[in-house]
Structures are given as C-alpha cells and as structure tokens.
Write a protein that holds these residues in place. Structure first.
Motif, mmCIF file in Angstrom:
data_model
loop_
_atom_site.group_PDB
_atom_site.id
_atom_site.type_symbol
_atom_site.label_atom_id
_atom_site.label_comp_id
_atom_site.label_asym_id
_atom_site.label_seq_id
_atom_site.Cartn_x
_atom_site.Cartn_y
_atom_site.Cartn_z
ATOM 1 N N LEU A 177 0.942 -1.203 0.280
ATOM 2 C CA LEU A 177 0.121 0.012 0.112
ATOM 3 C C LEU A 177 0.860 1.165 -0.157
ATOM 4 N N GLN A 178 0.764 1.962 -0.362
ATOM 5 C CA GLN A 178 0.802 3.806 -0.258
ATOM 6 C C GLN A 178 -0.233 4.247 -1.040
ATOM 7 N N LYS A 179 -0.051 5.296 0.267
ATOM 8 C CA LYS A 179 -1.181 6.777 0.148
ATOM 9 C C LYS A 179 -2.462 6.176 -0.275
ATOM 10 N N GLY A 180 -2.500 4.832 0.632
ATOM 11 C CA GLY A 180 -3.914 4.241 0.130
ATOM 12 C C GLY A 180 -4.430 3.046 -0.778
ATOM 13 N N ARG A 181 -2.916 3.331 -1.771
ATOM 14 C CA ARG A 181 -3.496 2.658 -2.587
ATOM 15 C C ARG A 181 -2.813 0.942 -2.918
ATOM 16 N N ILE A 182 -2.993 0.443 -4.039
ATOM 17 C CA ILE A 182 -2.079 -0.587 -3.962
ATOM 18 C C ILE A 182 -1.551 0.232 -5.198
#
Length: 607
Positions: A572-577
């Motif tokens: 995850l990064q900033k709420g995204r996969i």
C-alpha cells in the motif's frame, strides 16, 4: 503559559455551548421517561405522601378545637379525645413518612443504575472514531461524576418535591377553609419567592455545567498522569513537580467554580428567607386587626392559622430549594443525554446472518473499498480489492501512513466502509450478526490490552466457558504456558494494570493465547511482532505459525522479515495498492516492495 492539564480548554470544545446543548438534549418529558418503569411504585409513594399530608392537615383543626372549645369549657373528656387525636396523627404521619422514604430511595437507586448501564452500553456501541477523539477521563466523568450528581435528585429531591408539593397544596386548601382573608395575605409572598428562586437557579445552572467540565478535565489529568505509563514518563523526565503545579491550577479552578455554583445569588435567596421569617409576625398583626373587624376571627382560628402557616412555610421553602436544585441538575442531564444522543455508526442490520462454527471457512474478499476518516478531505483507502481464499495467507505492507492499520480496522468492522464491500465467506460483514463476526475473526495487535485481573480471567475474556485444560492448551500453543506456571499463583496470578507484570513479548503471547482459545477461522495480525526483540520475535513467530495452520491469516506488518512466507503480499502507498505478488516475485521487480525490504534490513542492522 497555559496551566491546564489539556491543550484544549473544556469550555472551548464543540459541545460546550451550554444553552444549545441543553435545549437540544434535555426536556422535562425525557427526564420523566427515566421514572416510567417505576410508575407503579411511584404511585404507591404518592399515595403515602397524600395520606401523610392529609393526616398532617388535620392537626391545626384539632388544635383550634382544643383552644376554642375544650379548654374554655373545661371539658376534660373532649380534651383527652382531641389530644389522643393529635398523638394518632403524629404516629400515622411518622409511619407513612418512613415507609415512603424507604420506597423512594429504592426507586432512586434503581433509576441511577438504569442510567449508568444505559450510558455504558451506548458507549460500547459507538465506533472507534468516538474514542480516538475523546479522553477516557471525560467518559469516566460523565458516567461517574455526572450521574452521581443526579443521585440527590432521584433518591431524595424527587421524593421531597412530591411530599412538599402535597403538603403545600393540602395546607393551602386548609388555610383557605380556615380563614380566606388571612389566606390571601399569606399567598401574597408566593409570586416573589418563585421569581427569585428561578433567577438564582438559572445562575447556578450554567456554573454547574462549567464545573462538571472542569471536573472532567481533572479526571482526565488523574488518569493520564497517575497511570503506570504516566508515572514512568513523569519520573524519567523529572516532570513530577511541573505536573503537580498544573494539577493544582486545575483543582483551584474546580474549587472556585464549586464555591460559585453553591453561592451564586445567595443574597437574593436571603430575601426569600427574610420574607418567610417575618410572615408569622405580620400575620399576627393582620389577625389582630381582623379580631376587631365587623366579622371577627377567634383566637383559636388565629393560633390555628399560625400553626398552618408554619406547616406551609417550611415545605414551601423546601419546595423552592428543590426546584432550584432540580433546575441546576439540567446541566448534568445535558451532559449525560448528549452522550446518549451520539449516533451509533456501527449498527447491526435488521435481518442478520448467523453462521455456525462448522460453516465458517475463512474466505475473505475486499472489493473496491474506499474509506474516509470523519472530517478528512482525502481518503485513507481508495479502491482496494483483495481476494483471500480460505486458509490463505496475505500480508499487507507499506510505509507509515499508507493505510495498513485502517484496512485492519475495516476488516474488524471498527469502522464501516464508505464504498465497496468486505465479505467473509461470501457474506457482507455489515450483514453478519455481531456475535458471528467476533467468532470468525481473531485479532492480535501491536499493543495487546490485558485487564487488571488474573491470567485465567484474561484468557477467558473471549470465551468464559473455557475449561482449565483448554486454557493450558491455548497457552502451550502460544508458548506462554511455562512462563505462567513459573508465576507464584500460576493461572490465578494478577497481571497488573495493563499487564505491566509481563514483558512485551509475554503480553503478546498472552493475547495470542486468548485468540487461540476462541479458535477463529480468520486471524488478523496487526503489527503483532513489530515491538519485539529478535529472540522474542522468533518465539512469537513459532507460536503464530502453529496458530495459522488451517486458518486464513492476514498479516499487517512493518517488519518485513515476518511476511516472506505469505502467499500474497499487498503493498500500500497513500491508501492505494501499488504492488501485489509473492516475495520472490516482488523482489525481482525491484520496485516499492524491494525498497521497503532493503530499508527494513538496514534498520535492523543499525538497531
């Protein structure tokens, strides 16, 4: 420099516009609803009060007969009969009063109990967001201090209000029957005393609300700074004296508000006492003038009037005091009802799905899930989709703030998704019965919480019916049994506040044993080993491996050495996969996951 114990002053918080809070949450009808379950008993108490008031009302008439008839005629027989009547009235009034006090106190304490349980149960149903934004001391203050402040109302004041009201009404009627001209003179003082009483009550009402806010601040300060963690922090930073000064300042504010809340308008209230004190003398003067009037009154009537007046004045004064106190308790009701009116975000559907343990397999699906924290402009998670087959192992990784823990909260339904669906075994978790969801998912967090109870009680928290053998089996799987057996009282040993008797790794394994005892098909490990040393982590890893056999495992990890064996790793990064795949596959791509692994490896080398 601000000397308050908290950064935000109590009266600056959003719910502290008192008039708005009181008007929104408090009504007479709502307060009376608290008494509704006990209306049958209240009717009995009211009947006893009316009988007592009626009995007391007869005494002045008996006294007039003694003065105007029995004594002037030297009629000993009539005198004895009238005196016996007075004695009978006294005994009857005392008996009725004692019985109704006993019943009233029981009703009052039952109402207090109902209200405490109602507030506690309602708070248990609120989402995690409420507790992250509210100090624990504030919550304790409303359950303990505010409700306790109502004790005199529901156990004493309501009883005295009814009794005094009955006495005032019955005595006023008796005064009118006895001599209407004197009665009109006596009644002239009522409007003025009521107006003054209401004015004083309004002044004290707002002060009481502010006082309770400061008491809540003080309760929070005590909990924060006199907990084990707070004491350790204060002593290791040598800030004990500073905290004492800040607490002294806050306590001083409470003391000042306490004094103001009890003395505001005292000079105005003194006018009521003065009026009631001089009324008997003025009544004698007016009565003396009426003796010389065209339609004279008798000495016995005047004496009976003074007796009735005395019987009227003390309950009237008490009635005004009670009305003033009841008005000020509106501030307490405002704080309590404000909590009860907080909406329950996580609710159980009208038609829920319940699954037996044998029908639980552990398949998890996260489909297009997005989530915003309340008040946030950007989503914490956006369009997250993950499929986990029953018995599979998925790891969720990412930098701090990437949304890992938020996803864990949604899986445990501590919050509800804003978009998309999370399902267990094909059932939307919002449709699952709460008991079924708790049976399906076992959670082990980075900071396990242990109650101030015995080891056995802590383990049985999630499964009270578990046997001693089952406790020992779960503890063995969690590799904590031998440690427990070495304790002085073994499984009956108190763990201490928040489990401070045990090390971090031991608390983790106790929490793990507690989950093992429930035997859930899905296991959520939220940073469960991130705070442990290498040796303890190895012991925990072995325990987790034993627990994960045949279960669906979701590992939320910061320390990436614990996720290499996962079937699928979600980055995850900033709420995204941004990446997904097995460890070797992601390392070969040399992108975000590879960088996280290398950074984690460097961090461990320099630690």
């Amino acid at each position: 420099m601000d000397n308050r114990m908290t950064a935000t002053p109590a009266m600056d918080r959003p719910d502290n516009d008192y008039e708005k809070v009181a008007a929104t949450h408090v009504s007479l009808r709502r307060v009376l609803e608290l008494f509704r379950p006990y209306r049958a008993k209240i009717a009995i108490v009211a009947s006893l009060m009316l009988l007592g008031a009626g009995a007391g009302m007869s005494s002045p008439f008996l006294l007039r007969a003694i003065i105007d008839e029995a004594l002037p005629r030297s009629d000993l027989h009539q005198l004895v009969a009238l005196v016996v009547g007075l004695l009978f009235v006294a005994v009857l009034s005392t008996s009725l009063s004692t019985a109704q006090v006993i019943l009233s106190v029981g009703i009052g304490q039952a109402i207090m109990h109902d209200l405490r349980v109602r507030v506690y149960s309602h708070l248990q149903s609120l989402s995690l967001g409420f507790f992250t934004a509210t100090r624990a001391g504030e919550i304790q203050s409303r359950i303990a201090s505010d409700i306790s402040g109502l004790q005199s109302l529901v156990t004493t004041s309501a009883n005295e209000l009814a009794r005094s009201s009955a006495t005032v009404v019955m005595t006023a009627a008796a005064i009118l029957l006895l001599e209407w001209r004197l009665a009109l003179f006596v009644f002239l003082i009522v409007p003025g005393t009521v107006a003054i009483s209401n004015r004083v009550a309004r002044m004290r009402e707002r002060l009481l609300f502010e006082q309770q806010e400061r008491i809540a601040d003080m309760s929070s300060a005590i909990q924060e700074t006199l907990s084990i963690s707070g004491v350790i922090l204060a002593r290791t930073m040598n800030r004990g004296e500073h905290l004492s000064h800040r607490f002294s300042s806050l306590s001083g504010e409470v003391a000042k508000l306490e004094a103001r809340a009890h003395t505001a308008g005292e000079w105005q209230w003194a006018l009521i006492n003065l009026a009631l004190s001089v009324l008997p003398a003025l009544t004698l003067l007016v009565g003396g003038l009426l003796i010389e009037a065209d339609t004279p009154i008798t000495i016995g009537t005047l004496v009976a009037m003074i007796a009735l007046q005395e019987q009227l004045l003390w309950p009237l004064e008490q009635l005004l005091e009670i009305a003033r106190e009841m008005r000020t308790t509106r501030a307490l009701f405002a704080r309590i009802f404000a909590y009860l009116d907080r909406p329950v975000e996580i609710t159980q559907a009208a038609e829920t799905v319940a699954l037996d343990r044998a029908d639980m397999h552990g398949a998890v699906r996260v489909a297009n899930v997005s989530f915003f924290y309340p008040g946030a402009a950007t989503p914490a998670l956006r369009d997250i989709s993950i499929d986990i087959p029953a018995g599979g192992h998925v790891a969720i990784v990412g930098a701090t703030g990437s949304g890992k823990t938020t996803l864990g909260y949604l899986l445990a339904r501590l919050y509800d998704v804003d978009a998309g669906v999370i399902s267990f075994d094909g059932v939307d978790i919002r449709a699952l019965r709460f008991e079924t969801l708790a049976d399906m998912l076992g959670v082990v967090t980075q900071e396990p919480y242990l109650l101030h109870a015995t080891v056995a009680d802590n383990l049985r928290f999630g499964r009270p019916e578990a046997s001693d053998d089952q406790l020992a089996r779960a503890a063995r799987i969690a590799q904590i049994h031998e440690t427990i057996m070495a304790l002085p009282d073994r499984y009956e040993t108190l763990v201490g506040e928040r489990g401070y008797r045990f090390s971090g790794g031991e608390k983790q394994r106790l929490a793990l044993a507690r989950v093992i005892l429930r035997d859930p098909p899905i296991l959520l490990l939220d940073e469960a080993t991130s705070a442990l040393d290498a040796k303890t982590e190895h012991a925990m890893a072995s325990a987790l491996a034993a627990l994960s056999q045949g279960r669906t495992t979701i590992t939320i990890a910061h320390r990436l050495s614990t996720v290499r064996q996962a079937d699928q790793i979600i980055v995850l990064q900033k709420g995204r996969i941004i990446e997904r795949g097995a460890h070797d596959e992601l390392m070969a791509q040399g992108r975000a996951y590879s960088e996280l692994v290398m950074r984690s490896h460097l961090d461990r080398q320099t630690a």
